[in-house]
Design a protein around this motif. Structure first.
Motif, short mmCIF file in Angstrom:
data_model
loop_
_atom_site.label_atom_id
_atom_site.label_comp_id
_atom_site.label_asym_id
_atom_site.label_seq_id
_atom_site.Cartn_x
_atom_site.Cartn_y
_atom_site.Cartn_z
N LYS A 74 73.04 -38.15 12.09
CA LYS A 74 73.37 -37.92 13.61
C LYS A 74 72.05 -37.20 14.12
N GLU A 75 71.44 -36.44 13.58
CA GLU A 75 70.17 -35.82 14.07
C GLU A 75 69.31 -36.93 14.45
N LEU A 76 69.16 -37.86 13.59
CA LEU A 76 68.14 -38.89 13.89
C LEU A 76 68.55 -39.64 15.19
N MET A 77 69.97 -39.70 15.17
CA MET A 77 70.44 -40.42 16.27
C MET A 77 70.10 -39.87 17.73
N TYR A 78 70.15 -38.22 17.58
CA TYR A 78 69.97 -37.64 18.68
C TYR A 78 68.39 -37.53 19.06
N TYR A 79 67.70 -37.68 17.95
CA TYR A 79 66.25 -37.49 17.99
C TYR A 79 65.79 -38.59 18.69
N LYS A 80 66.39 -39.94 18.85
CA LYS A 80 65.84 -41.10 19.52
C LYS A 80 65.68 -40.83 21.02
N ASP A 81 66.61 -40.10 21.70
CA ASP A 81 66.57 -39.92 22.83
C ASP A 81 65.30 -38.80 23.29
N ASP A 82 65.36 -37.76 22.35
CA ASP A 82 64.15 -36.88 22.76
C ASP A 82 62.81 -37.44 22.53
N ALA A 83 62.64 -38.24 21.72
CA ALA A 83 61.46 -38.92 21.05
C ALA A 83 61.03 -39.96 22.31
N VAL A 84 61.88 -40.73 22.70
CA VAL A 84 61.60 -41.49 23.78
C VAL A 84 61.13 -40.74 25.11
N ALA A 85 61.86 -39.84 25.38
CA ALA A 85 61.43 -39.30 26.55
C ALA A 85 59.81 -38.53 26.37
N ARG A 124 49.76 -42.50 16.49
CA ARG A 124 50.30 -41.82 15.46
C ARG A 124 52.01 -41.54 15.29
N VAL A 125 52.18 -41.13 16.59
CA VAL A 125 53.64 -40.72 16.82
C VAL A 125 54.29 -42.14 16.71
N PHE A 126 53.92 -43.00 17.45
CA PHE A 126 54.42 -44.18 17.54
C PHE A 126 54.67 -44.93 16.07
N ASP A 127 53.71 -44.50 15.25
CA ASP A 127 53.86 -45.09 13.80
C ASP A 127 55.03 -44.66 13.14
N VAL A 128 55.06 -43.23 13.24
CA VAL A 128 56.28 -42.54 12.77
C VAL A 128 57.53 -43.06 13.12
N VAL A 129 57.58 -43.33 14.38
CA VAL A 129 58.96 -43.79 15.31
C VAL A 129 59.17 -45.16 14.51
N ALA A 130 58.16 -45.77 14.44
CA ALA A 130 58.27 -47.42 13.69
C ALA A 130 58.76 -47.18 12.32
N VAL A 131 58.35 -46.26 11.65
CA VAL A 131 58.68 -46.33 10.06
C VAL A 131 59.91 -45.62 9.97
N LEU A 132 60.21 -44.83 10.94
CA LEU A 132 61.79 -44.14 10.99
C LEU A 132 62.74 -45.28 11.08
N ASP A 133 62.36 -45.98 12.05
CA ASP A 133 63.40 -47.31 12.46
C ASP A 133 63.59 -48.13 11.14
N SER A 134 62.41 -48.66 10.73
CA SER A 134 62.58 -49.72 9.47
C SER A 134 63.14 -48.99 8.38
N ILE A 135 63.25 -47.57 8.19
CA ILE A 135 63.65 -47.06 7.04
C ILE A 135 65.36 -47.05 7.39
N LYS A 136 65.60 -46.38 8.56
CA LYS A 136 66.99 -46.73 8.93
C LYS A 136 67.66 -48.05 8.70
N ASP A 137 66.94 -49.32 9.03
CA ASP A 137 67.42 -50.59 9.12
C ASP A 137 67.29 -51.07 7.55
#
Length: 192
Positions: A19-30, A53-66
């Motif tokens: 759930k923290e990852l889900m809430y992180y999405k909005d903070d990271a995007v903003a 580098r931050v964008f890469d971390v977001v992409a890796v988190l997204d692929s791990i979640k998927d």
């Protein structure tokens, strides 16, 4: 009933992390969009590199979640246990609502990158910053700035994802393959 309550108590901290990852999405995007808005002038190469580098971390988190099917399986067990012990749990309505939101988050493919792409396309002047970021990543790869293989792979992933981020084939925004600001030949050489 005791078994369900025990299952709920064991799984609750793990589901909270998701759930923290889900809430992180909005903070990271903003925060990413706010930082990208600062990158319009010259001399922002350091910030662009940090954003890649931050964008890469977001992409890796997204692929791990998927790729982790266990997240959905654990949520199903958690929801089943919660349904049986709901009367014994404090704040049950809030947990129920966040479980439903989490189920939608886990069902969506690529929610972090999709939200980032939608937000970036609403920013004025984002196309120039994304192109500059992609070219800076390419320059880092060509110039040998990357000392470790992990850094090189991070830059390659960032280049590919930045081209995807720039592309908006629905007609409402820039097309990465028709953009004059993006040097496709330079990026194409990196992926041969």
């Amino acid at each position: 009933r005791a078994m369900y309550l025990t299952s709920f108590e064991v799984l609750h901290p793990h589901v909270q992390r998701v759930k923290e990852l889900m809430y992180y999405k909005d903070d990271a995007v903003a925060k990413f969009c706010a930082s990208l808005a600062l990158c319009t002038g010259p001399g922002s190469d350091g910030l662009l590199l940090a954003l890649s580098r931050v964008f890469d971390v977001v992409a890796v988190l997204d692929s791990i979640k998927d790729t982790k099917a266990c997240l959905s399986n654990d949520l199903s067990v958690y929801k089943r246990a919660f349904a049986h012990c709901r009367a014994d749990v404090t704040n049950a309505d809030a947990i129920f609502n966040s479980n439903n939101a989490l189920q939608l988050f886990l069902a969506e493919k690529g929610p972090l990158l999709s939200a980032l792409k939608a937000a970036v396309h609403r920013l004025p002047g984002a196309e120039e910053s994304i192109c500059a970021m992609a070219h800076l990543c390419a320059e880092a790869l060509e110039g040998g700035w990357c000392l470790l293989p992990a850094e090189r792979h991070r830059m390659l992933r960032a280049c590919a994802c930045l081209v995807w981020l720039l592309d908006c084939p629905a007609g409402g925004g820039p097309n990465a393959f028709l953009s004059r600001k993006l040097r496709r030949d330079r990026l194409g050489r990196l992926f041969k």
